[in-house]
Every structure is written in C-alpha cells, then in structure tokens.
Design an enzyme around this catalytic site. Structure first.
Site, PDB file in Angstrom:
ATOM      1  N   HIS A  68     -57.885 -12.359  22.460  1.00  0.00           N
ATOM      2  CA  HIS A  68     -56.424 -12.178  22.469  1.00  0.00           C
ATOM      3  C   HIS A  68     -55.730 -13.533  22.366  1.00  0.00           C
ATOM      4  O   HIS A  68     -54.739 -13.686  21.655  1.00  0.00           O
ATOM      5  CB  HIS A  68     -55.958 -11.539  23.785  1.00  0.00           C
ATOM      6  N   ASP A 113     -61.530  -4.414  15.794  1.00  0.00           N
ATOM      7  CA  ASP A 113     -61.091  -3.034  15.557  1.00  0.00           C
ATOM      8  C   ASP A 113     -60.653  -2.939  14.097  1.00  0.00           C
ATOM      9  O   ASP A 113     -59.466  -2.762  13.798  1.00  0.00           O
ATOM     10  CB  ASP A 113     -59.941  -2.681  16.506  1.00  0.00           C
ATOM     11  N   SER A 165     -64.297  -8.211  24.193  1.00  0.00           N
ATOM     12  CA  SER A 165     -63.582  -6.948  24.370  1.00  0.00           C
ATOM     13  C   SER A 165     -63.196  -6.851  25.841  1.00  0.00           C
ATOM     14  O   SER A 165     -63.954  -7.299  26.723  1.00  0.00           O
ATOM     15  CB  SER A 165     -64.516  -5.788  24.010  1.00  0.00           C
ATOM     16  N   MET A 216     -53.500  -4.343  25.310  1.00  0.00           N
ATOM     17  CA  MET A 216     -53.535  -3.456  26.478  1.00  0.00           C
ATOM     18  C   MET A 216     -53.937  -4.271  27.706  1.00  0.00           C
ATOM     19  O   MET A 216     -54.405  -3.717  28.702  1.00  0.00           O
ATOM     20  CB  MET A 216     -54.506  -2.303  26.233  1.00  0.00           C
ATOM     21  N   GLY A 217     -53.755  -5.581  27.622  1.00  0.00           N
ATOM     22  CA  GLY A 217     -54.036  -6.443  28.771  1.00  0.00           C
ATOM     23  C   GLY A 217     -55.516  -6.730  28.933  1.00  0.00           C
ATOM     24  O   GLY A 217     -56.284  -6.585  27.990  1.00  0.00           O
ATOM     25  N   ARG A 227     -63.341  -4.343  27.502  1.00  0.00           N
ATOM     26  CA  ARG A 227     -64.327  -3.451  28.141  1.00  0.00           C
ATOM     27  C   ARG A 227     -65.557  -4.219  28.629  1.00  0.00           C
ATOM     28  O   ARG A 227     -66.291  -3.716  29.489  1.00  0.00           O
ATOM     29  CB  ARG A 227     -64.745  -2.355  27.165  1.00  0.00           C
ATOM     30  N   GLY A 239     -56.976  -8.126  15.848  1.00  0.00           N
ATOM     31  CA  GLY A 239     -58.332  -8.633  15.654  1.00  0.00           C
ATOM     32  C   GLY A 239     -59.138  -7.703  14.752  1.00  0.00           C
ATOM     33  O   GLY A 239     -58.945  -6.494  14.750  1.00  0.00           O
ATOM     34  N   GLN A 270     -58.859   0.166  13.012  1.00  0.00           N
ATOM     35  CA  GLN A 270     -57.488   0.153  13.542  1.00  0.00           C
ATOM     36  C   GLN A 270     -56.592  -0.729  12.664  1.00  0.00           C
ATOM     37  O   GLN A 270     -55.462  -0.363  12.338  1.00  0.00           O
ATOM     38  CB  GLN A 270     -57.498  -0.355  14.981  1.00  0.00           C
TER      39      GLN A 270
HETATM   40  O1  PAF Z   1     -56.158  -2.808  20.166  1.00  0.00           O
HETATM   41  C1  PAF Z   1     -55.500  -2.528  21.185  1.00  0.00           C
HETATM   42  O2  PAF Z   1     -55.571  -3.182  22.205  1.00  0.00           O
HETATM   43  C2  PAF Z   1     -54.590  -1.297  21.147  1.00  0.00           C
HETATM   44  O3  PAF Z   1     -55.138  -0.299  20.361  1.00  0.00           O
HETATM   45  C3  PAF Z   1     -53.155  -1.624  20.706  1.00  0.00           C
HETATM   46  C4  PAF Z   1     -53.132  -2.145  19.282  1.00  0.00           C
HETATM   47  C5  PAF Z   1     -52.545  -2.648  21.645  1.00  0.00           C
HETATM   48  C6  PAF Z   1     -52.294  -0.359  20.756  1.00  0.00           C
HETATM   49  O4  PAF Z   1     -52.221   0.169  22.041  1.00  0.00           O
END
Ligand code: PAF
Length: 282
Positions: free
Chosen positions: A37, A152, A187, A30-31, A189, A149, A155
């Site tokens: 990343h 999360d 993160s 999400m940039g 954030r 990663g 996720q």
């Molecule tokens: O982890 C993230 O940044 C987001 O949840 C993802 C996997 C790009 C989906 O929008």
C-alpha cells in the site's frame, strides 16, 4: 494529518482542491496497511498535488461473514504509518452509511465477462461489491488518478471497465506487485498466517516463477497439471485454482497464440486464509 469520517468533510476539501485546479491522487484501501500500500501512496504523492487514502472494510465485497469479521482492522497504526510518509495525506475512514447511505447494497454490473472468470467463480458477487464501493468512493473523492496493485490483477481490469461503464474521468493506474524477500506477495491477509503457514506460503510464487520459465516450451494444460502436483501432498497449502489466461479478457487458455499477452493466476488456502497471486508470462 487530516483523518475524516464524514462524507461532508472530505467533499468540502475536495471542492476546494477542484477550485484550485489541484490534481488528486487516490489510493482506496481496506486498511491493515503494508509496504505494498505504501508503495502505491508514494507513487500517488509523486504524481499528484493532493493525496487521499481511504480506509474502509467494504462489507458488500465479502462472501462470508467470517471473512468480513476476521479482516484485520488497524486504523491507528495505519494512520501512524501514513503520517510517516507525509502528514499532508488525507485519510478518509468512513462508517458504511457515509459511503452507502441508508441502503448498503451492491449494484449489479456487466463487466463484459471479466467478472465470471477466476475470482468471480469462487467469490460470487465480489466484483459487484468492489465496483459499487469504488463508484461511491470515486464520486466522493473525485480523483484525477487512482492507484491499484497488480496483485489483484482481475480487480484492476474490472476497475478499468467500471470507469468506462460509469463514464468517470479518473485515470486508473496499475502498480507492480510488492513482495517479501521470500517472494510472498504482500497482502493484509498475511497478518493472519500462523508460523507454519507463513513459512509454507512462498511456494506460491516459487511455483509461478517456474511456470513462467517453462511457459515457452510447455503447454498450458501440462503446466496446470504440474502446478496441481506441487500442492497435492502439501498439508498446509490447498490449491483452489491455477489458470493461465489472456490479459485482454482473462479467459483461461489451453493453447497459446503468437502476439497475445498471458498471465498465470493462482489462489491457495492456508487454513481459512485465502492467498492470491499472479505473474506476467510474456
Ligand atoms: O483491494 C482492495 O483493498 C479493495 O478491494 C478496494 C479496492 C479498496 C475496494 O474495497
């Protein structure tokens, strides 16, 4: 460096790569890119002939408009960072209609209970949003491998379930959490933390490390009480949840069993900024 906004541009390139039998590594983001990343992208570059990174702040996975609006958006510097790694990386930075079409709606998934634990309890609908956007992005990019990663971790487990449900052939690869020297998990954030919050945040990982140390001798209940105690009088960090859970189904436990893999999970608020982290316990 190719930066595409349109679905058609990326699918045209992907069709050519497929014809050439090239492996495609995909890093969805999400940039607001950070070294965590970049570590995923480096691994994708090592393991694939083509690397595609998406930069898309996905509206359907946010629980509050405030969080969505305040999510950092730094496309120019993200592209600059990526180009320093390799100008061969292809960036897909679409507007919502290129991903969702006319109707930006989440699919309701049955992730076999994974979606009801931890983050699922506190962020209703979040994993449907993540599952839906990844289904669309995987369809567009058609990757051989996709990289996520372990910060999360829930996720990551859900994405593995998603590709099973959607019968997609992409291989999902989990990569270790990337930390600052202080132990704070990277993160996007973190960019929103003020000085005081940033100085306080390393307590999160310090607490997890102590839990890991004590896991052999103390019960999960005792450890949960101890963690609550660590945050009780903290005026900067507010504990949302701490759980020790089985890796297989993410269900929290009171008592441990032999030969079962466990992880500790934590979510903490620093003001309005929500930070999550986790650690393997055995
Ligand atoms: O982890 C993230 O940044 C987001 O949840 C993802 C996997 C790009 C989906 O929008």
């Amino acid at each position: 460096m190719k930066v595409y906004n349109k679905r058609l541009d990326i699918t045209t390139d992907v069709a050519t790569f497929k014809q050439q039998n090239k492996t495609i590594g995909f890093v969805p983001t999400m940039g607001a890119l950070h070294n965590g990343h970049l570590a995923l992208i480096k691994r994708a570059l090592d393991e694939n002939e083509v690397v595609i990174a998406s930069i898309f702040v996905n509206p359907t996975q946010f629980n509050t408009t405030e969080d969505l609006v305040n999510y950092p958006r730094t496309l120019d510097s993200d592209v600059e960072l990526l180009s320093r790694l390799s100008t061969d990386i292809i960036v897909f930075a679409p507007l919502p209609n290129e991903v969702y079409g006319d109707e930006m709606k989440s699919i309701t998934y049955d992730f076999k209970g994974l979606e009801h634990e931890m983050e699922g309890k506190f962020r209703p609908g979040h994993f449907n949003g993540v599952g839906t956007v990844l289904k669309h992005l995987f369809t567009i990019v058609s990757p051989t491998r996709a990289y996520f990663g372990e910060k999360d971790f829930q996720q990551l487990q859900i994405v593995k379930k998603l590709v099973e449900i959607e019968k997609m052939s992409v291989k999902i690869i989990g990569c270790p959490i990337y930390r600052e020297e202080s132990g704070l998990a990277l993160s996007s954030r973190n960019k929103r933390l003020n000085e005081i919050q940033y100085a306080a945040a390393p307590l999160i990982y310090k607490t997890l490390k102590q839990v890991k140390k004590d896991f052999g001798t103390k019960s999960a209940t005792l450890l949960s009480e101890w963690v609550s105690e660590q945050f009780k009088n903290n005026t900067t960090l507010v504990l949302e949840y701490f759980e020790i859970a089985k890796v297989s189904d993410l269900k929290s436990i009171k008592r441990k069993q032999e030969h079962v893999k466990y992880r500790a999970f934590i979510a903490v608020f620093a003001g309005k900024i929500r930070l999550i982290d986790n650690i393997a316990l055995n």
